[in-house]
Design a protein around this motif. Structure first.
Motif, PDB file in Angstrom:
ATOM      1  N   ILE A  77     -43.817  23.021  15.415  1.00 57.01           N
ATOM      2  CA  ILE A  77     -44.714  23.002  14.257  1.00 57.01           C
ATOM      3  C   ILE A  77     -44.376  21.819  13.360  1.00 57.01           C
ATOM      4  CG2 ILE A  77     -45.417  24.255  12.178  1.00 57.01           C
ATOM      5  CD1 ILE A  77     -44.965  26.847  13.708  1.00 57.01           C
ATOM      6  N   LEU A  78     -43.086  21.601  13.138  1.00 52.99           N
ATOM      7  CA  LEU A  78     -42.643  20.466  12.325  1.00 52.99           C
ATOM      8  C   LEU A  78     -43.126  19.150  12.921  1.00 52.99           C
ATOM      9  CD1 LEU A  78     -40.794  19.474   9.955  1.00 52.99           C
ATOM     10  CD2 LEU A  78     -38.960  19.325  11.647  1.00 52.99           C
ATOM     11  N   LEU A  79     -43.096  19.075  14.235  1.00 57.88           N
ATOM     12  CA  LEU A  79     -43.499  17.865  14.946  1.00 57.88           C
ATOM     13  C   LEU A  79     -44.919  17.455  14.581  1.00 57.88           C
ATOM     14  CD1 LEU A  79     -42.629  15.850  17.208  1.00 57.88           C
ATOM     15  CD2 LEU A  79     -43.640  17.437  18.839  1.00 57.88           C
ATOM     16  N   PHE A  80     -45.841  18.422  14.560  1.00 57.53           N
ATOM     17  CA  PHE A  80     -47.230  18.128  14.231  1.00 57.53           C
ATOM     18  C   PHE A  80     -47.453  18.036  12.719  1.00 57.53           C
ATOM     19  CE2 PHE A  80     -47.630  20.051  18.482  1.00 57.53           C
ATOM     20  CZ  PHE A  80     -48.380  19.073  19.111  1.00 57.53           C
ATOM     21  N   PHE A  81     -46.676  18.812  11.967  1.00 61.52           N
ATOM     22  CA  PHE A  81     -46.871  18.874  10.511  1.00 61.52           C
ATOM     23  C   PHE A  81     -46.582  17.533   9.843  1.00 61.52           C
ATOM     24  CE2 PHE A  81     -45.212  19.896   6.228  1.00 61.52           C
ATOM     25  CZ  PHE A  81     -46.361  20.457   5.692  1.00 61.52           C
ATOM     26  N   ILE A  82     -45.558  16.817  10.323  1.00 61.11           N
ATOM     27  CA  ILE A  82     -45.180  15.556   9.659  1.00 61.11           C
ATOM     28  C   ILE A  82     -45.686  14.323  10.419  1.00 61.11           C
ATOM     29  CG2 ILE A  82     -43.141  16.612   8.624  1.00 61.11           C
ATOM     30  CD1 ILE A  82     -41.434  15.051  10.645  1.00 61.11           C
ATOM     31  N   LEU A  83     -46.689  14.499  11.258  1.00 56.08           N
ATOM     32  CA  LEU A  83     -47.259  13.350  11.985  1.00 56.08           C
ATOM     33  C   LEU A  83     -47.684  12.218  11.039  1.00 56.08           C
ATOM     34  CD1 LEU A  83     -49.370  14.883  14.902  1.00 56.08           C
ATOM     35  CD2 LEU A  83     -47.283  13.514  15.071  1.00 56.08           C
ATOM     36  N   PHE A  85     -46.449  11.418   8.129  1.00 58.44           N
ATOM     37  CA  PHE A  85     -45.229  10.797   7.622  1.00 58.44           C
ATOM     38  C   PHE A  85     -44.563   9.953   8.698  1.00 58.44           C
ATOM     39  CE2 PHE A  85     -40.575  11.102   6.822  1.00 58.44           C
ATOM     40  CZ  PHE A  85     -40.541  10.339   5.657  1.00 58.44           C
ATOM     41  N   THR A  86     -44.549  10.475   9.926  1.00 58.94           N
ATOM     42  CA  THR A  86     -43.985   9.724  11.053  1.00 58.94           C
ATOM     43  C   THR A  86     -44.732   8.420  11.266  1.00 58.94           C
ATOM     44  OG1 THR A  86     -43.326  11.778  12.156  1.00 58.94           O
ATOM     45  CG2 THR A  86     -43.444   9.801  13.512  1.00 58.94           C
ATOM     46  N   LEU A  88     -46.370   6.770   9.056  1.00 61.14           N
ATOM     47  CA  LEU A  88     -46.083   5.893   7.927  1.00 61.14           C
ATOM     48  C   LEU A  88     -44.736   5.194   8.086  1.00 61.14           C
ATOM     49  CD1 LEU A  88     -46.850   4.919   5.033  1.00 61.14           C
ATOM     50  CD2 LEU A  88     -45.603   6.919   4.176  1.00 61.14           C
ATOM     51  N   VAL A  89     -43.749   5.908   8.603  1.00 59.67           N
ATOM     52  CA  VAL A  89     -42.386   5.383   8.684  1.00 59.67           C
ATOM     53  C   VAL A  89     -42.211   4.417   9.851  1.00 59.67           C
ATOM     54  CG1 VAL A  89     -39.958   5.987   9.057  1.00 59.67           C
ATOM     55  CG2 VAL A  89     -41.376   7.361   7.510  1.00 59.67           C
ATOM     56  N   VAL A  90     -42.647   4.828  11.053  1.00 59.20           N
ATOM     57  CA  VAL A  90     -42.396   4.008  12.250  1.00 59.20           C
ATOM     58  C   VAL A  90     -43.646   3.363  12.831  1.00 59.20           C
ATOM     59  CG1 VAL A  90     -40.320   5.283  12.878  1.00 59.20           C
ATOM     60  CG2 VAL A  90     -42.532   6.024  13.769  1.00 59.20           C
ATOM     61  N   GLY A  91     -44.812   3.701  12.293  1.00 53.10           N
ATOM     62  CA  GLY A  91     -46.038   3.055  12.737  1.00 53.10           C
ATOM     63  C   GLY A  91     -46.662   3.633  13.980  1.00 53.10           C
ATOM     64  N   THR A  92     -46.068   4.708  14.525  1.00 60.62           N
ATOM     65  CA  THR A  92     -46.623   5.328  15.730  1.00 60.62           C
ATOM     66  C   THR A  92     -46.169   6.780  15.793  1.00 60.62           C
ATOM     67  OG1 THR A  92     -46.740   5.232  18.154  1.00 60.62           O
ATOM     68  CG2 THR A  92     -44.651   4.627  17.126  1.00 60.62           C
ATOM     69  N   THR A  93     -46.918   7.575  16.534  1.00 66.35           N
ATOM     70  CA  THR A  93     -46.526   8.971  16.755  1.00 66.35           C
ATOM     71  C   THR A  93     -46.304   9.237  18.239  1.00 66.35           C
ATOM     72  OG1 THR A  93     -48.866   9.646  16.889  1.00 66.35           O
ATOM     73  CG2 THR A  93     -47.796   9.771  14.728  1.00 66.35           C
ATOM     74  N   MET A  94     -46.256   8.185  19.025  1.00 67.45           N
ATOM     75  CA  MET A  94     -46.091   8.321  20.468  1.00 67.45           C
ATOM     76  C   MET A  94     -44.774   7.697  20.918  1.00 67.45           C
ATOM     77  SD  MET A  94     -48.854   9.906  21.363  1.00 67.45           S
ATOM     78  CE  MET A  94     -48.935   9.665  23.155  1.00 67.45           C
TER      79      MET A  94
END
Length: 224
Positions: A77-83, A85-86, A88-94
């Motif tokens: 759940i956390l993984l999808f919840f902070i997508l 923010f992720t 924003l920080v690293v520029g990708t979610t993959m």
């Protein structure tokens, strides 16, 4: 049997090896960053709790609440919840980079709590003896508390690392790479049972190896 193994290696060997490397990369980087965050937080929790040197009910209460809130959220759940923010920080979610932020957010509070418990196990009489000699608090923290609690800290980090391996496997659901991603994409979605079996086997070997190493290091530190 040998022919089957040879055929599997020819078809999947490179993919499995790449998945192992990605898993080790995710675990190694996330664990390193989580320790850098979690260890100071654990120390701060100990020092600011009621009855301690730097007692501060507001700091302790805020940290305690924050850690409990994050730890109460299942990783998937956390993984999808902070997508956002992720992103924003690293520029990708993959990929490996895309899962690093949720792994650290998930693991750092867990390590902080483990560090707090380990440090609280240190004999109060030992600390009072050093305090009576006029040794500064910061020196007591690094040279006494952490040293005395080192076997427990190592076992705590071992537990955290194993939990982190499980989290990287779940991160395969968002294409993070690693053994979890390989097992999910090919073993589950495409029904390649051999890939699923090998993935599970490698994860078991990895966990057993880390647990054994942690136990050995903790026993060595305890003897010292």
């Amino acid at each position: 049997m040998l022919n089957t193994i040879s055929e599997f290696h020819s078809e999947w060997g490179d993919a499995v090896w790449q998945a192992v490397l990605e898993t080790l990369q995710m675990v190694g980087i996330a664990l390193f960053i989580s320790v850098l965050i979690g260890l100071p937080l654990g120390i701060l929790l100990v020092l600011t709790r009621p009855g301690k040197n730097l007692e501060n009910k507001y700091v302790y209460g805020l940290l305690n609440l924050l850690i409990n809130v994050v730890r109460s959220i299942p990783f998937i759940i956390l993984l999808f919840f902070i997508l956002p923010f992720t992103k924003l920080v690293v520029g990708t979610t993959m990929g490996v980079a895309g899962v690093m932020v949720p792994l650290v957010v998930y693991t750092a509070p867990y390590i902080a709590r483990l560090m707090e418990n380990s440090l609280l196990e240190v004999d109060r009489g030992v600390l009072e003896a050093y305090e009576a000699m006029g040794i500064k608090s910061k020196d007591i923290i690094w040279n006494v508390m952490i040293r005395e609690a080192s076997p427990s800290i190592v076992l705590g980090l071992t537990i955290a690392t194993i939990g982190l391996i499980g989290a990287t496997a779940m991160a395969g659901l968002v294409g993070a790479g690693g053994l979890g991603d390989l097992g999910y994409r090919y073993g589950h979605l495409r029904y390649v049972e051999e890939v699923m079996y090998v993935t599970v086997f490698l994860l078991i070997i990895l966990v057993q190896g880390i647990q054994t190493l942690g136990n050995v290091v903790a026993r060595t530190l305890k003897k010292d």
